[in-house]
Design an enzyme around this catalytic site. Sequence first.
Site, short mmCIF file in Angstrom:
data_model
loop_
_atom_site.label_atom_id
_atom_site.label_comp_id
_atom_site.label_asym_id
_atom_site.label_seq_id
_atom_site.Cartn_x
_atom_site.Cartn_y
_atom_site.Cartn_z
CG HIS A 1 6.33 -2.05 6.56
ND1 HIS A 1 5.58 -1.52 7.86
CD2 HIS A 1 7.69 -2.11 7.63
CE1 HIS A 1 5.82 -0.63 9.21
NE2 HIS A 1 7.31 -0.66 8.17
CG PHE A 32 11.51 -0.28 19.12
CD1 PHE A 32 10.91 -1.08 20.46
CD2 PHE A 32 11.77 0.71 19.69
CE1 PHE A 32 10.43 0.14 21.61
CE2 PHE A 32 11.71 1.21 20.45
CZ PHE A 32 10.94 0.67 21.38
CG ASP A 77 7.43 -3.44 11.06
OD1 ASP A 77 8.79 -3.31 10.65
OD2 ASP A 77 7.66 -3.25 12.23
NE ARG A 125 17.34 -3.17 10.38
CZ ARG A 125 16.40 -2.58 10.64
NH1 ARG A 125 15.81 -1.23 9.47
NH2 ARG A 125 15.39 -3.19 11.33
#
Lengths: 195, 440, 317
Positions: free
Chosen positions: B55, B320, B302, B59
């Site tokens: 994960h 976030f 993440d 970008r």
Amino acid sequence: MSRDLSGFRPVLSDDEIARALTRMAHEVVERSKGASDLVVLGIPSRGVPLAQRLARSISSVEDIDVPVGAIDVTMYRDDLRLRPARALEPTDIPTGGVDGKIVVLVDDVLYSGRTIRAALTALDDVGRPQAVRLAVLVDRGHRELPIRADHVGKNLPTSVRESVKVLVEEVDGRDAVLIGAAEDPVAHVDLEDAR
Amino acid sequence: MIVLIKGARLLGAEPTDLLLRDGVIAEIGSGLDGTGATVIDAGGLVALPGLVDLHTHLREPGREDAETIASGTRAAALGGFTAVHAMANTDPVADTAGVVEQVWRLGREIGYADVRPVGAVTVGLDGQRLAELGAMADSAAGVRVFSDDGRCVADALLMRRALEYVKAFGGVIAQHAQEPRLTEGAQMNESELSGRLGLRGWPRVAEEAIIARDVMLAAHVGSRLHICHLSTRGSVEIVRLAKQRGLPVTAEVTPHHLLLTEDLVAGYDARYKVNPPLRSADDVAAVREGLADGTIDAVATDHAPHPVEDKECEWDAAAFGMLGLETALSVVQHTMVDTGLLDWAGVADRMSFAPGRIGKCDGGDFAQARPLAAGEPANVVLVDPSASRTVDPAASVSLSRNNPYEGRKLPGSVVATFLRGFPVVENGELTQSSIQKGMR
Amino acid sequence: MIRHLLSSSDLTREQATTILDTAEEMARLTEGRSVKKLPTLRGRTVVNLFFEDSTRTRTSFELAAKRLSADVINFSAKGSSVSKGESLKDTALTLAAMGADAVVVRHSASGAPYRLADSGWIDANVLNAGDGTHEHPTQALLDAFTMRHHLGDLDGRHIVIVGDVLHGRVARSNVSLLATLGARVTVVAPPTLLPLGVEHWPCEVSYDLDAALPGASAVMMLRVQQERMNAAFFPSAREYSRRYGLDTQRFGRLSDDAIVLHPGPMNRGMEITAEVADSERSVIVEQVTNGVYVRMAVLYLMLAGAGDGTTGQEGAA
Ligand SMILES: [Zn+2]
């Protein structure tokens, strides 16, 4: 409000303070040719009980009720930024106001004169008296402004390295004027005015 | 290129030597002959298989100001990762064979870590129509993990169809479990603190309800299901129950959910804003237990880079996400190894073998997450567990600085990372990967 | 004495009392005087930074600052280029360059004043004039001031706060301040309009207005926005006002000296009926007047002294 007064010696006793206030009351009446237009305003905190006593004295001399009150000058000081902000003391202008009256400002100690300057400015916002007089229990000199007292309980020559404390029954539990060494000569410059 | 690693503790066991030659582990044993080899003294170091992240937000394409495939894979290599799964929420979205192939190829060319693109489940992540999952699976990128991460596949019927459809090519749906109606405008964990701070709550039940639903859907259609970044005690319990019933459900937890708690939000510092949100100490304890007992299969970072202006602002307006690649292993050592919950073999499982199995990248030409054994690809990371460092965001090779561990002292450091025998990290520093390119 | 005022829960009982006492003096100093201006903050610059419209709050702060002779700059950030988060920083840097001594900030995002105060972008004193659904400390202070004026010391007094506590910054600020001042507080609302964990707040919680009213010294009705109805917080305006509105009947059951407050603007007919709002025990108009005194007090205590007040030393003349 406990103050460390070890090392301070008395310069006025309670009797002497009472006599000084009585004498000042007579002076005020004489100067004002009676007491009918008088308003006595104390500068907090110790000027207020002194003003009440002075007013009582005048009342008994002249057999007339003299209006008495308090005027806090904190908001008018020019040296606010030099110390932490503090809570305000009550301002209490007697009903009838000050317009056309002879106002007698009362404070415990006259020193730099800045408190009195602030009081005059504060008074400006309250009204327009016929005249303003100044009565102080102790004048210790070292003026920084062209201000002098009309009625003085005691002239007390001091050094700037000394500190003058006025105790009054209503606040401190006893009447006395004491003198001793200032804790910090620099801070001391303001001490009397700041209280 | 030949490398002899001397005296490394394989998965934390007794010291031994590893000889890496031509991209594979040639030999393992003590007193190996290092003639012609670059010798690395690995005394006191632990050797792990190259880590695999399920994960990662790289970008690129779209937000190259926050991270690029180059900068993100450099961060990965420094963190001990030899493969990362690049999430699909790019711009354009990775919902076609064209986009996933481009991402995959860029990763190959840069060569710091293998980039395994994750395909979007729905076109444009909008939760309406299935993306061309088969085309992405058949592309050069060989996509096996599909996710609308950032958004939940909330429509039950669409989720059912997706779970069914990917069976055809052994894919898995990785669900970002967040019931959308229960989390409209949500800003932090819903709790006494959210009430006090006046921040819209993100209730645990919004995660747990979707996980429970999806477990049942997966059971019904007989499909694999993977749960992204699980964050609550309730979620751990649901997954535990599913596993007890023998259902093919897997789950991951992030390093930050293993360590950080919601009270960090109290100063409204948006570095601590993440989705799912930081939870309570009780949830942290539950996910640690779940990771230790295998209920949670994998740690996944993440890693979510954001430019400074998206974090240096009002909480509500902030993005976030947190960085994670360069600190993941240290956080896992701190929370799991140093606490006695997991040994290094366990770390190898949760950070390499399990994610490799889930992502189906443990076979084929560029196999990852293979055991440290002779004949296997030489994806190896050397870790110094006795080292410690104070986290300095400015020292990161990521283009972003949204590091939630700033100023924290964390244990462990990655000394070297080998990608198919080539040291992409040596002495804790990146090497030139162009050399690697020449070797291909 | 106060560096920033971000949340009423930051105030100690002593600080809160000092503010209220000072506000009383402000009232006495300016009420009924021909000259309402005091020279205290001459040369100081107060910026009203409003990211959200609120004419009444802005005007109140402006009046307070001007009565203390401060220079006031109104910086309305709404509708201009400042709509995205990143510009809070740019705005702060601009204000710092202008030499702002205090920034009064109103923002739709909870915690925005904390960002201003803690970020290091500006070293002015920051005063929260309402942030999102978080706090509105000067509103709580003016409410407490108004209650104290009518009820005397609030210690042991029972105060009932009714309405949308979930989205209400006024409720949050009031509960903590009143609890600090020793009052017994009950919040009353439908369960949907109470935040999770409200049972840990320093107050009692009730779903039943009629049960909470007996013995109350003051009742504060909070504005309930009609649009909450559409998000299923309650079924209809009629049902809300029937269960949680202050009407003449409920008002009649209050003790004779109990007072009614409302931070405004009111939804007459929704949370409060016109008869109650206009009754002589309603102090709603007074609240507006008192807002100026309380804000004068806070500005004075923040700005009049040297530095942050941590130096107890008397300075040199
Ligand atoms: Zn996600």
